[in-house]
Scaffold this active site. Structure first.
Site, mmCIF file in Angstrom:
data_model
loop_
_atom_site.group_PDB
_atom_site.id
_atom_site.type_symbol
_atom_site.label_atom_id
_atom_site.label_comp_id
_atom_site.label_asym_id
_atom_site.label_seq_id
_atom_site.Cartn_x
_atom_site.Cartn_y
_atom_site.Cartn_z
ATOM 1 N N ASP A 108 -35.958 15.665 6.778
ATOM 2 C CA ASP A 108 -35.792 14.210 6.887
ATOM 3 C C ASP A 108 -36.462 13.521 5.702
ATOM 4 O OD1 ASP A 108 -36.079 11.389 8.315
ATOM 5 O OD2 ASP A 108 -34.794 12.565 9.628
ATOM 6 N N ASP A 109 -36.786 12.279 5.852
ATOM 7 C CA ASP A 109 -37.342 11.416 4.808
ATOM 8 C C ASP A 109 -38.560 12.061 4.120
ATOM 9 O OD1 ASP A 109 -38.033 9.242 3.321
ATOM 10 O OD2 ASP A 109 -38.335 7.873 5.016
ATOM 11 N N ARG A 139 -39.791 -3.093 5.597
ATOM 12 C CA ARG A 139 -40.239 -1.699 5.403
ATOM 13 C C ARG A 139 -40.468 -1.429 3.911
ATOM 14 N NH1 ARG A 139 -38.058 4.404 6.490
ATOM 15 N NH2 ARG A 139 -39.693 5.037 7.904
ATOM 16 N N TRP A 158 -27.587 9.916 7.230
ATOM 17 C CA TRP A 158 -27.448 8.699 6.409
ATOM 18 C C TRP A 158 -28.160 7.574 7.146
ATOM 19 C CZ3 TRP A 158 -23.252 7.613 2.485
ATOM 20 C CH2 TRP A 158 -23.224 6.267 2.110
ATOM 21 N N ASP A 159 -29.294 7.165 6.617
ATOM 22 C CA ASP A 159 -30.137 6.185 7.306
ATOM 23 C C ASP A 159 -29.945 4.781 6.717
ATOM 24 O OD1 ASP A 159 -32.059 5.304 9.094
ATOM 25 O OD2 ASP A 159 -33.547 6.807 8.530
ATOM 26 N N ASN A 185 -32.502 1.396 7.019
ATOM 27 C CA ASN A 185 -33.713 0.992 7.731
ATOM 28 C C ASN A 185 -34.120 -0.469 7.615
ATOM 29 O OD1 ASN A 185 -34.862 3.224 9.242
ATOM 30 N ND2 ASN A 185 -34.777 4.288 7.284
ATOM 31 N N ASP A 240 -34.707 5.661 17.895
ATOM 32 C CA ASP A 240 -35.976 6.298 17.537
ATOM 33 C C ASP A 240 -36.831 6.533 18.771
ATOM 34 O OD1 ASP A 240 -35.604 6.674 14.870
ATOM 35 O OD2 ASP A 240 -36.549 4.806 14.245
HETATM 36 C C1 DGJ Z 1 -35.571 6.015 10.806
HETATM 37 C C2 DGJ Z 1 -34.857 7.080 11.549
HETATM 38 O O1 DGJ Z 1 -34.358 6.592 12.750
HETATM 39 C C3 DGJ Z 1 -35.798 8.248 11.778
HETATM 40 O O2 DGJ Z 1 -35.161 9.236 12.532
HETATM 41 C C4 DGJ Z 1 -36.253 8.787 10.454
HETATM 42 O O3 DGJ Z 1 -35.181 9.334 9.754
HETATM 43 C C5 DGJ Z 1 -36.910 7.676 9.648
HETATM 44 N N1 DGJ Z 1 -36.044 6.519 9.545
HETATM 45 C C6 DGJ Z 1 -37.269 8.155 8.284
HETATM 46 O O4 DGJ Z 1 -37.755 7.160 7.487
#
Ligand code: DGJ
Length: 724
Positions: free
Chosen positions: A366-367, A443, A477-478, A480, A548
């Site tokens: 992940d990230d 963020r 693919w996020d 945020n 989340d």
């Molecule tokens: C938000 C996502 O919902 C999480 O699962 C994770 O990937 C974080 N971002 C990472 O920054």
């Protein structure tokens, strides 16, 4: 043919297996709605207007004959400023600044298959399973054309709708509103069901009477959002989960939307659904056209549960990428909740090795793997590996993970840019902003201008370099944050109103480009959990991270709500270490979804590891029943406050999985659970109980589970039944 046209009374009838949708063309060439509901036979229909009466204040469209007033008539596509004061479907602004928009029937054509959807997500239909009615409407004063499309599915009670505006006038026009559908009902005896929430509490259903005036379920955040979802259900007052009439309206779109209802003074109600009109204004020069996103309408005469099951089939059969339609998805372990930003090559490898021992098939990093990212303050836009963290580089890591026998997946957030990134330093103008205004961070990040081709090209180039460097089977693919200062520096002033729609079109283009390049790639969309869980995204990714919030008890309402429209196999759901609920319960809830893990296996006890191995075996055994079966929501978590239950039944009724969750102590109340969707005449064996029952018994008498260990917070029970 599922579409009939009766020339004698200029009447159209659209039929699905269980529903009919009827409308007519009036003498004045208005398109007037007559009926939508359970299927009726052709000889019963006639153009009798259910809404003929109106008051002296209502404009008369018949030149004094008093037959029709747009004020009360049930319109198939409402205009603006010509006497229909209710919600407009389309509003055009002309050179002279006026916005009256009048739509009159010109012609129609009926053909097998579906209309071209251009670059928009759409139902994947063809001549073998759908027919289309395309009505050409024209504004008599200006010549602007409106194509109203109805695509009728032959095997499901669903109709897709869209509207295309073509500027056939000789002047530039501006579309101030373009919704995808308008649906009028003669009586307002409905409740409105919609999904609301916030981050970590997405898509909780709310049911309230449709009130007089306008109600709007909407997002103006640049994404469909955590807060509302682009779909509503109108259910008759008496309609419940298993009985009664309801209508579902769901938009295949991920940007700003509104789903509006308006109950009028004559007792009727209008629904419109489409791109939100706020901040929307689309320029059409002569010859240009714009197609709306596609909306799906579903009718159910058998309750809300049946409506959901129809939507689930529509999504499984006609929306998700065909490559994944029949294919089993890999069982994944995601690094996020186990490591957050704190990992290196060794750590990822240990996740893979330990995961493999448990039965994991795909390791997702992940990230935190790119640029110089060690927290959320930097590097978005620098999609190259952080070699300080992953010392031997990405290709070496992926090779080693694959040698362990796992596939590899990776995280991107392509629509974002960190002020602390090489990309930002090189192209500060590439981020979404308004000249002279401060940029709002969220963020610690900005949004990249997805409306620009050169920006998308660069992001694609970077992603391709990563994906070509080693075998990567999965991309998360996020997205945020939501959009602020919505503007592109490249758009001229009279096209700034196109920004939001162009942004999401840019996202769609990039996702499609990725899939064209890597057709076997498993894409999982995500937006800070489920902030963009919609039909548009499902067109590209067969699964979306649902929330989340991985607490199994809090997840219940999220998954119940999400299932109003979206199938189990689309809901990203993982077992995590977060709450001290039993691992059995965490798995019982995550099995109602894609199923996977998001924890550090090294921190598990031997007993927990053994439990997880059993869960994974159970996952494989029940996969087909859940992923390709039908969902029956038995007891929602908010119903009695102490239990929650659902069952999946295989498509051919050969198996079923019943899940019951204890939410809190029942205070000695009896607990009987009645399943649904079984073959009443068949005998089902339950291996956990060790005996057989008839389908009729399980559905009518039900199982008395009072003495099971369910009388406490976070208890669970799963029972798997197979037909004998
Ligand atoms: C938000 C996502 O919902 C999480 O699962 C994770 O990937 C974080 N971002 C990472 O920054």
């Amino acid at each position: 043919m599922s579409i009939s046209y009766y020339e004698s009374n200029r009447l159209f009838k659209l039929d699905t297996p269980g529903s009919s949708y009827v409308f007519t063309v009036s003498k004045e060439n208005y398109l007037l709605h007559l009926y939508y509901g359970a299927r009726i036979s052709d000889f019963e229909i006639e153009p009798s207007f259910f809404r003929s009466s109106y008051s002296s204040f209502s404009p008369d469209a018949t030149g004094g004959e008093g037959n029709i007033s747009p004020d009360v008539a049930m319109m198939e596509c409402s205009g603006n400023g010509i006497g229909d004061y209710r919600l407009s479907t389309v509003i055009v602004r002309y050179k002279d600044g006026t916005t009256a928009t009048d739509l009159r029937y010109l012609s129609h054509r009926i053909f097998p298959g579906r209309p071209d959807a251009g670059a928009l997500p759409h139902l994947r239909l063809d001549e073998s399973n759908a027919d289309t009615l395309e009505i050409t409407m024209q504004d008599p004063a200006t010549g602007v054309i409106f194509l109203i499309n109805y695509t009728v599915l032959r095997d499901l009670d669903a109709i897709a709708r869209s509207i295309c505006v073509q500027n056939r006038s000789s002047d530039t026009i501006y579309l101030q509103k373009l919704h995808s559908l308008c649906c009028d009902f003669p009586e307002n005896d409905f409740d409105l069901i919609h999904l609301y929430g916030k981050w970590a509490k997405e898509r909780s259903p709310q049911r309230l009477p449709v009130m007089q005036g306008v109600q709007s379920v909407a997002s103006t955040r640049g994404a469909s959002s955590h807060y509302h979802n682009p779909g509503i259900c109108l259910a008759k007052k008496e309609t419940g989960e298993e009985h009664g009439v309801c209508y579902g309206f769901n938009l295949l779109y991920s940007g700003n939307f509104s789903a509006d209802t308006e109950a009028d003074g004559y007792g009727g109600i209008r629904v419109t659904l489409g791109i939100h009109a706020k901040d929307f204004c689309w320029k059409l020069t002569p010859g240009d056209s714009l197609l709306s996103p596609e909306a799906i309408m579903v009718f159910s005469g058998k309750g809300i549960g049946e409506m959901s099951r129809i939507f689930h089939r529509v999504y499984l059969n006609h929306v998700i990428p065909p490559y994944w339609r029949e294919r089993k998805r890999p069982l994944l372990l995601n690094s996020w909740e186990g490591c957050f930003f704190d990992f290196d090559e060794e750590k990822i490898l240990r996740l893979a090795q330990e995961g493999k021992k448990l039965g994991i098939e795909l390791l997702v990093m992940d990230d935190g793997w790119f640029g110089h990212r060690n927290d959320d303050t930097s590097s978005l836009g620098d999609w190259f590996v952080n070699e300080n963290k992953l010392k031997g580089g990405l290709a070496q890591l992926v090779r080693k993970v694959r040698e362990e026998g796992l596939q590899f997946g990776i995280w991107f957030e392509p629509e974002m840019i960190s002020p602390d990134s090489d990309l930002y330093r090189a192209h500060p103008d590439w981020c979404v902003q308004i000249k002279g205004r401060e940029k709002s961070l969220a963020r610690h990040q900005c949004v990249i201008d997805m409306t620009r081709q050169e920006v998308r090209d660069e992001i694609f180039r970077q992603m391709k370099a990563v994906l070509d460097s080693c075998p990567i089977s999965y991309v998360k693919w996020d997205f945020n944050r939501n959009l602020t200062e919505p503007s592109s520096l490249m758009l001229p002033p009279d096209q700034q109103g196109e920004f939001f729609h162009r942004f999401i079109l840019g996202t769609y283009e990039l996702q499609q480009r990725l899939l064209d390049e890597y057709p076997q790639l498993l894409l999982e969309n995500c937006s800070g959990g489920g902030g963009r869980f919609d039909g548009g995204m499902l067109y590209y990714s067969p699964q979306i991270w649902c929330s989340d919030n991985t607490d199994p008890i809090e997840r219940l309402s999220i998954q119940f709500g999400t299932s109003l429209f979206y199938p189990a196999s689309s809901m990203g759901a993982h077992v995590s270490a977060n709450r001290r609920t039993d691992y059995d319960t965490k798995a019982a809830v995550a099995l109602w979804g894609t199923f996977g893990y998001e924890l550090d296996p090294e921190k598990l006890t031997e007993e927990q590891k053994a439990t997880i191995k059993d869960q994974i075996a159970y996952y494989h055994k029940t996969y087909d029943t859940i992923h390709n079966g039908d969902l029956y929501r038995l007891t929602p978590p908010w119903k009695n406050g102490f239990t929650c239950a659902w069952n999946f039944t295989a498509k051919d009724q050969s198996s079923a999985l019943l899940t019951v969750i204890g939410i809190r102590r029942r205070e000695f109340q009896t607990l009987v659970v009645r399943m649904r969707g079984l073959d009443a005449n068949a005998i089902y064996y339950c291996e956990e109980i060790g005996r057989s029952y008839s389908g009729a018994f399980l559905m009518n008498a039900g199982l008395n589970l009072s003495d099971r260990d369910l009388n406490r917070d976070g208890a669970s029970l799963m029972l798997y039944f197979t037909k004998q």
